[in-house]
Design a protein around this motif. Structure first.
Motif, PDB file in Angstrom:
ATOM      1  N   ALA A 175       0.638  -1.280  -0.015  1.00  0.00           N
ATOM      2  CA  ALA A 175      -0.097  -0.130  -0.187  1.00  0.00           C
ATOM      3  C   ALA A 175       0.881   1.448   0.029  1.00  0.00           C
ATOM      4  N   THR A 176       1.967   1.289   0.916  1.00  0.00           N
ATOM      5  CA  THR A 176       2.706   2.408   0.825  1.00  0.00           C
ATOM      6  C   THR A 176       4.023   2.399   0.058  1.00  0.00           C
TER       7      THR A 176
ATOM      8  N   THR B  68     -11.455   1.553   4.323  1.00  0.00           N
ATOM      9  CA  THR B  68     -11.115   0.798   3.301  1.00  0.00           C
ATOM     10  C   THR B  68     -12.061  -0.627   3.094  1.00  0.00           C
TER      11      THR B  68
ATOM     12  N   ALA C 211      -4.998   2.648 -10.336  1.00  0.00           N
ATOM     13  CA  ALA C 211      -5.473   3.836  -9.422  1.00  0.00           C
ATOM     14  C   ALA C 211      -4.168   4.407  -9.064  1.00  0.00           C
TER      15      ALA C 211
ATOM     16  N   GLY D 282      -8.106   1.539  -1.006  1.00  0.00           N
ATOM     17  CA  GLY D 282      -7.247   2.583  -0.074  1.00  0.00           C
ATOM     18  C   GLY D 282      -6.248   1.445   0.676  1.00  0.00           C
ATOM     19  N   ASN D 283      -5.467   2.035   1.355  1.00  0.00           N
ATOM     20  CA  ASN D 283      -4.546   1.441   2.343  1.00  0.00           C
ATOM     21  C   ASN D 283      -5.600   0.601   3.330  1.00  0.00           C
TER      22      ASN D 283
ATOM     23  N   PRO E 111      -4.840  -2.746  -2.037  1.00  0.00           N
ATOM     24  CA  PRO E 111      -3.830  -2.832  -3.229  1.00  0.00           C
ATOM     25  C   PRO E 111      -3.699  -4.219  -3.743  1.00  0.00           C
TER      26      PRO E 111
ATOM     27  N   SER F 219      -3.030   7.443  -8.453  1.00  0.00           N
ATOM     28  CA  SER F 219      -3.052   8.379  -7.351  1.00  0.00           C
ATOM     29  C   SER F 219      -2.901   7.602  -5.931  1.00  0.00           C
ATOM     30  N   LEU F 220      -3.358   6.529  -5.793  1.00  0.00           N
ATOM     31  CA  LEU F 220      -3.127   5.837  -4.515  1.00  0.00           C
ATOM     32  C   LEU F 220      -1.900   4.943  -4.169  1.00  0.00           C
TER      33      LEU F 220
ATOM     34  N   SER G 106     -14.700   1.073  -1.557  1.00  0.00           N
ATOM     35  CA  SER G 106     -13.700   2.194  -1.245  1.00  0.00           C
ATOM     36  C   SER G 106     -12.224   1.443  -1.339  1.00  0.00           C
TER      37      SER G 106
ATOM     38  N   GLU H 280      -8.244  -0.288  -9.929  1.00  0.00           N
ATOM     39  CA  GLU H 280      -9.718  -0.041  -9.780  1.00  0.00           C
ATOM     40  C   GLU H 280     -10.311  -1.521  -9.892  1.00  0.00           C
TER      41      GLU H 280
ATOM     42  N   PHE I  93      -2.180  -0.234  -6.948  1.00  0.00           N
ATOM     43  CA  PHE I  93      -3.609  -0.282  -6.853  1.00  0.00           C
ATOM     44  C   PHE I  93      -4.297  -0.237  -8.228  1.00  0.00           C
TER      45      PHE I  93
END
Ligand code: NAD
Ligand code: SSN
Length: 489
Positions: free
Chosen positions: A44-45, A339, A374, A332-333, A343, A376-377, A330, A383, A381
């Motif tokens: 995720a990060t 969430t 995705a 996300g992380n 990812p 931007s994440l 949703s 969609e 990621f």
């Protein structure tokens, strides 16, 4: 050795869960050491969670030697009741540490915390299940053809086991094997996926605390030495059994390597599950089951729906219903409580999913929702995606997607859909949504797969035999059959 010498730490209640040790032949604890290390990355990060020793053949040979000795303790010195008690204590410790285990899983694997917690329960339940099975290892006394004789059949542990597991269920894929092996009286050397070794380390630490004898569960972490470590585990004469979960291509390779010493093998491999929705299905039930089956762990589950066949009369309504559901997700992380979907495991997985969408669109499909990375994440990621009007020839209908793409393919008749559904080398899971019970039963038997859900999208349960046919593998895990994989008559 306590880990976390790294930029991103996981906020654990008990950091000593990540005490990584191996054991010598006398059960002596050793700090695993190697010339090289590899990074465990949070998908995720994209941060490095920690670096681990990249163990090699020599370390694996040491682990095998130790497990051979410890297996004798497990199989002979411990009674079935002892093994059962240890498995129950291990299960209790997993539940006691569920929050920490879930955070470790989410950090290295990406799945949302709710799914990670569900995996810890699922994983712990295998230990509880096999605690029961340990007490029920029974033989038989058949009457042979010579009336003067009696035959006594006993069932004994197969011997030391090599276990090789994937990243997508880093806890459950270990306990489903090691729990059964331990119940049967076998020790295990586990090589977890390089993406998710921390969960394996934590589970092994809890095993030790529960009373699993030193050396009876060894963890070998590696990235670069995977092939060499795999060769030791599949070719060493003292390893009697190899249990693998992962892709069909690697499974075939490892099975071939095992033939050099005629090891027993269990193979839980890739899938290409069809989900068939008939006109007479209840739309809400079908939608719920399809969403659950497709988007569990963002499609990165071997039993996930890969391709949905939808009969013409219900097609438009079902497309609308699943699109509405996916729009509510949703992304996300997974550490955030909001969430619902995390990812994918890596940027490479995102590229693969982009390729599937491009190919389907080139063959006439329409993107109903999602369809893109995705970015931007982060770079892992993608969609959650619904594709309409997918051609049966699209790659996503033929190959395992392992991502959050739901391809909807239109069909008209039962005969046509049976032919389409069975036209694959895989045979792990299949799903049917219908209001006609007779048709449900009929198709459940006609689909050439190991497991079928009828009006149900969640089929995984410790009580039901898990496994596939064709190139999806050999053997069954969990259930009353799971322990047989680790016993010789
Ligand atoms: N049938 C099931 O129960 C089940 C369950 C989970 C995942 N899977 C399948 O697993 C795949 C995804 O997992 P993955 O990407 O981790 O699979 P993978 O086959 O790439 O890797 C699985 C394991 O094998 C190891 N490995 C790879 N090459 C090796 C070699 N030459 N020698 C020794 N070890 C080797 C990996 O490091 C990992 O630990 C999908 O195909 C999925 O369907 C199946
Ligand atoms: O990925 C496959 C294993 C998950 C399960 O047991 O349901």
């Amino acid at each position: 050795m306590v880990l976390f010498l790294c930029p991103e730490s996981i906020d654990l209640r008990d950091n000593t869960l990540l005490r990584y040790v191996t054991f010598g032949t006398d059960g002596d604890e050793r700090t695993p050491e190697a010339k090289e290390t590899f990074s465990v990355i949070n998908p995720a990060t994209e941060n490095v969670i920690c670096r681990l020793p990249d163990l090699n053949e020599d370390a694996t040979l040491d682990a095998v030697q130790a497990v051979v000795k410890a297996s004798r303790v497990v199989g002979s010195d411990l009674s079935p009741q002892d093994r059962s008690d240890i498995l129950l204590a291990w299960k209790a410790l997993m539940i006691e540490n569920i929050e920490d285990l879930a955070k470790i899983i989410t950090s290295e694997n990406g799945k949302p915390l709710t799914e990670a917690r569900a995996e810890v329960h699922y994983a712990a339940n295998f230990l509880g299940w096999f605690a029961g099975e340990a007490l029920r290892i029974e033989g038989s006394v058949p009457r042979p053809s010579d009336r003067a004789n009696r035959v006594v059949v006993i069932r004994q542990p197969v011997g030391p086991v090599a276990v090789i597991t994937p990243w997508n269920f880093p806890a459950a894929m270990i306990t489903r094997k090691v729990g059964a092996a331990f119940a049967a009286g076998c020790g295990s050397v586990v090589k977890p996926a390089a993406e998710t070794p921390l969960t394996a380390i934590a589970i092994a630490e809890l095993a030790r605390r529960a009373g699993v004898p030193n050396g009876a569960l060894q963890i070998i972490t590696t990235l670069k030495n995977t092939v060499q470590v795999g060769k030791v585990l599949t070719q060493h004469p003292d390893i009697c059994k190899m249990s693998f979960t992962g892709s069909s291509s690697v499974g075939k390779l490892l099975a071939t390597q095992c033939t050099s010493t005629m090891k027993r093998v269990s193979l839980e491999l890739g899938g290409n599950a069809p989900f068939i929705v008939f006109d007479d299905a209840d739309i809400e039930t079908a939608t719920k089951a399809l969403i659950a089956s497709k988007f569990r762990h963002s499609g990165q589950t071997c039993v996930c729906t890969n391709r949905a066949y939808v009969q013409s009369g219900i097609y438009d309504r079902l497309l609308q219903a699943v699109t509405n559901e996916v729009e509510r997700f949703s992304l996300g992380n997974g550490m955030y409580s909001s969430t619902t979907h995390g990812p994918l495991i890596s940027p490479a997985a995102v590229k693969k999913n982009e390729h599937f969408v491009r190919d389907a669109v080139n063959k006439g499909a329409k993107v109903s929702v999602g369809g893109r990375a995705a970015t931007s994440l982060g770079s892992s990621f993608f969609e959650p995606t619904v594709l309409a009007n997918v051609s049966p020839d699209a790659l996503c209908a033929k190959e395992e997607i392992f991502g959050p793409i739901l391809p909807l393919i239109r069909f008209d008749t039962e005969d046509q859909v049976i032919q389409l559904a069975n036209d694959t080398k895989s045979g792990l899971a299949g799903y049917i949504a219908t209001g006609d019970l007779a048709r449900g039963w009929r198709l459940a038997e006609i689909l050439n797969v190991g497991m079928v859900g009828v009006n149900a999208g969640s089929i995984s349960d410790v009580a039901s035999p898990f496994g596939g046919v064709k190139e999806s593998g050999q053997g069954r895990e969990g259930s009353v059959l799971g322990i047989d994989e680790y016993l010789e008559a």
